[in-house]
Enzyme design. Structure first.
Site, short mmCIF file in Angstrom:
data_model
loop_
_atom_site.label_atom_id
_atom_site.label_comp_id
_atom_site.label_asym_id
_atom_site.label_seq_id
_atom_site.Cartn_x
_atom_site.Cartn_y
_atom_site.Cartn_z
N ASP A 38 0.85 -1.19 0.00
CA ASP A 38 0.00 0.00 0.00
C ASP A 38 0.89 1.24 0.00
O ASP A 38 2.09 1.15 0.23
CB ASP A 38 -0.94 0.01 1.21
CG ASP A 38 -0.24 -0.41 2.47
OD1 ASP A 38 0.94 0.00 2.65
OD2 ASP A 38 -0.83 -1.14 3.28
N ASP A 60 1.47 4.97 1.60
CA ASP A 60 1.11 5.90 2.67
C ASP A 60 1.68 7.28 2.37
O ASP A 60 2.83 7.41 1.95
CB ASP A 60 1.68 5.39 4.01
CG ASP A 60 1.05 4.07 4.41
OD1 ASP A 60 -0.16 3.89 4.14
OD2 ASP A 60 1.75 3.20 4.96
N ASP A 65 9.22 3.78 13.42
CA ASP A 65 9.95 2.70 14.09
C ASP A 65 11.39 2.54 13.60
O ASP A 65 12.34 2.86 14.30
CB ASP A 65 9.15 1.39 14.07
CG ASP A 65 8.55 1.04 12.72
OD1 ASP A 65 8.88 1.73 11.72
OD2 ASP A 65 7.77 0.07 12.64
P1 ATP Z 1 3.97 -3.02 5.31
O1 ATP Z 1 2.86 -2.10 4.87
O2 ATP Z 1 4.79 -3.60 4.24
O3 ATP Z 1 3.51 -4.01 6.30
P2 ATP Z 1 4.92 -0.64 6.56
O4 ATP Z 1 6.28 -0.25 7.08
O5 ATP Z 1 4.34 0.24 5.51
O6 ATP Z 1 5.02 -2.13 6.12
P3 ATP Z 1 2.61 0.02 8.07
O7 ATP Z 1 2.02 -0.69 9.22
O8 ATP Z 1 1.85 0.19 6.82
O9 ATP Z 1 3.98 -0.71 7.80
O10 ATP Z 1 3.06 1.45 8.62
C1 ATP Z 1 3.48 2.53 7.81
C2 ATP Z 1 4.59 3.29 8.49
O11 ATP Z 1 4.12 3.83 9.73
C3 ATP Z 1 5.81 2.47 8.87
O12 ATP Z 1 6.72 2.32 7.82
C4 ATP Z 1 6.39 3.27 10.02
O13 ATP Z 1 7.10 4.38 9.55
C5 ATP Z 1 5.14 3.75 10.73
N1 ATP Z 1 4.70 2.80 11.76
C6 ATP Z 1 3.79 1.81 11.65
N2 ATP Z 1 3.64 1.14 12.79
C7 ATP Z 1 4.46 1.71 13.66
C8 ATP Z 1 4.77 1.49 15.03
N3 ATP Z 1 4.18 0.50 15.71
N4 ATP Z 1 5.68 2.29 15.62
C9 ATP Z 1 6.26 3.29 14.94
N5 ATP Z 1 6.05 3.55 13.66
C10 ATP Z 1 5.15 2.78 13.01
MG MG Z 2 2.35 0.06 4.68
#
Ligand code: ATP
Ligand code: MG
Length: 456
Positions: A83, A85, A163
């Protein structure tokens, strides 16, 4: 310039207890790096058209707009992101004014979702997680966990609440550059996951980050930096404090990633599996019985293979495999106490599920299917008369049969039984009849009066 100004602002405003953290943060901020378009490999053609539309529309309306998080990280690796963001300085209400097809969601964080048919682009306003801030919008639990965090800020604030450094890269639609405040680009090239800030503090704020470390390490083939890895062994039990509903999604992502077996090994290694599936972990620790380990590993391998072959996988099958040994052990215990087999299994299934859903809230339809898969195992034993036909017509037959084969392959059921069912499914009517016919009773010999010599 803005960054340097911020650096001084931070130093002079640092409170007594927060000054070290603020200084560290400010020092890193002073090292912001901007990678121009020619210095990275991300092109707009790799992005979702809708995400690009959102970025441009925000920019046209006078706001800052960046792609951020997993999508930037994945695009740098040439992967197709799950996705996209977007991060912006527009508030959720301002975002809503820019897009008609937009809804504001979320309690913990307010976000805007922009809808394009089935695709949703998540637009988040820059947030601050400044722990020195005395702000009503932010709430911290006594164990250090962040409960509510809705303080809007600037990009310089936003970056520190993310994170991992590789998740904190911002792709700027204004000039197609990547902005890196935390050294994420270098870590990305080195294939290292590094938490931003003090790892133990960041895990205490949100223990799910421990699961995310494992998930990304497995998904990206990255290693976990030593300082980020070390506290996990000790802090793993903090996951028990996370609401069960939040963990289900995280666990699914982990095991249905196509690299479930690696995720499993790694979770076990850090003591994280124990907090998610305590009953399964207990069975896995029994050194006398190797079956659960082999069985679960094989279930995960099969499921990874299916994902690689683009076949569907169901979460209930894997969860049923994780907990099968626990169900069996409990059922056997109940049978020793005199319960009839099928009742014993039904009760064991209920007990195991209700204990499990305390850690991870598995939806009802999933637990229902897990239960069916377990209870159908008993019915495979009944091969005479109409029962096998009825079992064949059961909606969960296929999964239960696959489960039986898995058991047989790993020494948990008779191979002959599994083979019988393999044959039965494809057999002709006559053959099926033959297979399910009761064994012919030997003709009883006419009773002849036996002389009882003892009485003679
Ligand atoms: P994927 O979508 O591939 O699972 P992602 O890194 O995009 O991985 P998401 O859960 O979509 O994960 O979150 C988007 C972004 O928001 C992350 O890349 C991070 O920067 C931030 N984020 C998400 N969850 C957390 C958390 N628990 N603590 C801190 N930052 C977070
Ligand atoms: Mg994501």
């Amino acid at each position: 310039m803005k960054v340097i100004l911020n650096f001084f602002k931070k130093i002079f405003s640092a409170s007594d207890e927060g000054d070290v953290a603020d200084l560290e943060r400010s020092n890193s901020q002073s090292q912001v790096k901007v990678y121009s378009r020619s210095e990275h490999n991300i092109s707009r053609s790799q992005m979702s058209e809708n995400a690009v539309k959102v970025l441009y529309r925000l920019k046209k309306s006078g706001y800052e707009a960046y792609l951020v998080g997993g999508c930037v990280r994945d695009l740098l690796l040439g992967y197709e992101p799950k996705d996209f963001d977007v991060a912006t300085d527009a508030s959720p209400e301002q975002v809503k004014k820019v897009f008609r097809n937009c809804r504001i969601i979320g309690r913990r964080f307010r976000l805007a979702h922009v809808f394009f048919g089935r695709e949703i682009i998540e637009v988040a306003t820059f947030r601050s997680s400044d722990d020195a801030a005395d702000n009503k919008e932010q709430k911290v639990h006594e164990d250090g966990r962040l409960l509510r965090d809705n303080v809007f800020g600037s990009i310089e604030d936003d970056v520190w609440r993310r994170d991992f450094t590789v998740n904190a890269l911002y792709y700027n639609i204004r000039d197609f550059s990547i902005i890196d405040y935390t050294g994420g680009m270098d870590d990305h090239s080195a294939g290292v996951l590094k938490l931003i800030g003090d790892p133990a503090t960041r895990y205490r704020e949100d223990p799910v980050r421990m699961l995310r470390a494992v998930r990304f390490a497995v998904k990206l083939g990255f290693s976990i930096d030593e300082s980020t890895e070390k506290p996990i062994f000790e802090l793993a039990p903090l996951l028990k404090g996370i609401p069960a509903a939040r963990l289900y999604d995280e666990v699914l992502k982990m095991f249905l990633s196509g690299k479930g077996i690696q995720a499993f090994e790694m979770l076990r290694h850090y003591g994280l599996f124990e907090t998610l599936f305590p009953q399964a972990d207990h069975c896995l620790n029994n050194e006398q019985n190797n079956f659960p380990r082999v069985f679960i590993a094989k279930a995960l391998e099969n499921s990874d293979k299916r994902i690689a072959d683009d076949k569907s996988v169901t979460p209930y099958f894997l969860m049923a495999a994780f907990l099968w040994e626990a169900v069996q052990e409990l059922a056997k215990e109940k049978m020793r106490q005199g319960e009839e087999e099928s009742f014993a299994y039904q009760h064991a299934a209920s007990n195991v599920l209700s204990a499990q859903t305390k850690s991870i809230s598995i939806p009802k339809r999933v637990t229902q299917s897990m239960r069916e898969v377990w209870l159908l195992q008993l019915r495979f034993e009944k091969r005479i008369g109409g029962r096998p036909y009825r079992l064949l017509g059961h909606p969960r037959f296929r999964a239960a049969y696959d489960f039986l084969v898995l058991r047989a392959e790993t020494g948990g059921a008779e191979m002959e039984l599994a083979q019988w069912w393999t044959k039965f499914q494809d057999a002709s009517d006559t053959e099926q009849k033959k297979m399910t016919r009761p064994p012919r009773k030997r003709k009883a010999k006419p009773k002849t009066k036996r002389k009882n010599s003892d009485n003679d």
